[in-house]
Design a protein around this motif. Structure first.
Motif, mmCIF file in Angstrom:
data_model
loop_
_atom_site.group_PDB
_atom_site.id
_atom_site.type_symbol
_atom_site.label_atom_id
_atom_site.label_comp_id
_atom_site.label_asym_id
_atom_site.label_seq_id
_atom_site.Cartn_x
_atom_site.Cartn_y
_atom_site.Cartn_z
ATOM 1 N N HIS A 1 0.829 -1.208 0.000
ATOM 2 C CA HIS A 1 0.000 0.000 0.000
ATOM 3 C C HIS A 1 0.862 1.256 0.000
ATOM 4 O O HIS A 1 1.915 1.295 0.639
ATOM 5 C CB HIS A 1 -0.900 0.025 1.235
ATOM 6 N N LEU A 2 0.387 2.272 -0.699
ATOM 7 C CA LEU A 2 0.990 3.598 -0.667
ATOM 8 C C LEU A 2 -0.091 4.551 -0.184
ATOM 9 O O LEU A 2 -1.122 4.718 -0.850
ATOM 10 C CB LEU A 2 1.498 4.019 -2.054
ATOM 11 N N ALA A 3 0.126 5.162 0.977
ATOM 12 C CA ALA A 3 -0.868 6.060 1.570
ATOM 13 C C ALA A 3 -1.032 7.319 0.729
ATOM 14 O O ALA A 3 -0.096 7.770 0.066
ATOM 15 C CB ALA A 3 -0.444 6.436 2.988
ATOM 16 N N GLU A 4 -2.211 7.879 0.775
ATOM 17 C CA GLU A 4 -2.501 9.112 0.043
ATOM 18 C C GLU A 4 -1.514 10.217 0.399
ATOM 19 O O GLU A 4 -1.037 10.940 -0.470
ATOM 20 C CB GLU A 4 -3.940 9.559 0.334
ATOM 21 N N LYS A 5 -1.168 10.330 1.674
ATOM 22 C CA LYS A 5 -0.250 11.391 2.111
ATOM 23 C C LYS A 5 1.149 11.223 1.502
ATOM 24 O O LYS A 5 1.903 12.178 1.421
ATOM 25 C CB LYS A 5 -0.163 11.448 3.635
ATOM 26 N N ASP A 6 1.474 10.013 1.031
ATOM 27 C CA ASP A 6 2.782 9.735 0.431
ATOM 28 C C ASP A 6 2.716 9.587 -1.084
ATOM 29 O O ASP A 6 3.639 9.052 -1.698
ATOM 30 C CB ASP A 6 3.377 8.463 1.048
ATOM 31 N N ARG A 7 1.648 10.070 -1.688
ATOM 32 C CA ARG A 7 1.400 9.905 -3.126
ATOM 33 C C ARG A 7 2.621 10.218 -3.996
ATOM 34 O O ARG A 7 2.916 9.529 -4.952
ATOM 35 C CB ARG A 7 0.240 10.792 -3.560
ATOM 36 N N GLN A 8 3.355 11.246 -3.653
ATOM 37 C CA GLN A 8 4.465 11.679 -4.502
ATOM 38 C C GLN A 8 5.759 10.903 -4.257
ATOM 39 O O GLN A 8 6.746 11.142 -4.930
ATOM 40 C CB GLN A 8 4.719 13.176 -4.310
#
Length: 188
Positions: free
Chosen positions: A68-75
């Protein structure tokens, strides 16, 4: 109509009228409120599911993912979390590995995940970084991996790198789910 039936009918009519009036009043009270907002997406990208690879010789090869990649870490796909596992057995030979995810990128229905092996019974995989590519395809999922061409002990695999999904998943076993990642390009 007997008296009891009349009382029940009148009571039901009164309850229906009060209920409709109460709903209309509640609707009128809520009319100034904006519609509820859609829940925010909690993940920027994800790869989940498991499958068994097709091998006519009877090898038992399985892969499972929970990345998973959290929304806050999108970049920053190197902030992905989770694990993936793979195993390969044939007869009394084989082994397994558990990998801690260190990168996840997805595009459409294709995902590339990499990580460092944190548990294994195969000497060559101990502490090695490996990568896997998954194609969540409607006609049958596919999968590729770095150790097809890279030696896990001596070749350094960079994060978010893997091979093309060249392996076929055994029919009826692929349940991969890929949440597409969208990199947001800077405007300045």
């Amino acid at each position: 109509m007997n008296r009891r039936t009349k009382i029940v009918a009148v009571s039901a009519a009164v309850l229906l009228t009060l209920g409709a009036g109460g709903m209309a009043a509640a609707s009128a009270d809520d009319s100034h409120r904006p519609a509820p907002a859609r829940p925010a997406v909690s993940e920027a990208a994800a790869l989940t599911g498991s499958a068994k690879l097709y091998r006519p010789a009877g090898d038992d090869i399985t892969f499972s993912f929970d990345a998973h990649l959290a929304e806050k870490d999108r970049q920053d796909p190197t902030k992905a979390t989770g694990t993936f596992r793979f195993s390969h057995y044939k007869g009394d030979r084989g082994g397994y590995a558990k990998v801690k995810v260190d990168c996840l990128t997805t595009g459409g229905k294709v995902a590339v995940v990499s990580g460092v092996v944190v548990e294994t019974d195969v000497k060559e995989f101990r502490k090695a970084r490996v990568g896997v590519t998954v194609h969540d395809a409607p006609g049958g999922d596919r999968l590729g991996y770095t150790w097809m061409t890279a030696d896990p002990q001596k070749d350094k695999v960079p994060p978010c790198l893997s091979g093309a999904p060249f392996e076929k998943v055994e029919k009826g076993t692929g349940d991969f789910e890929v949440e597409p990642w969208e990199f947001i390009h800077p405007t300045e």
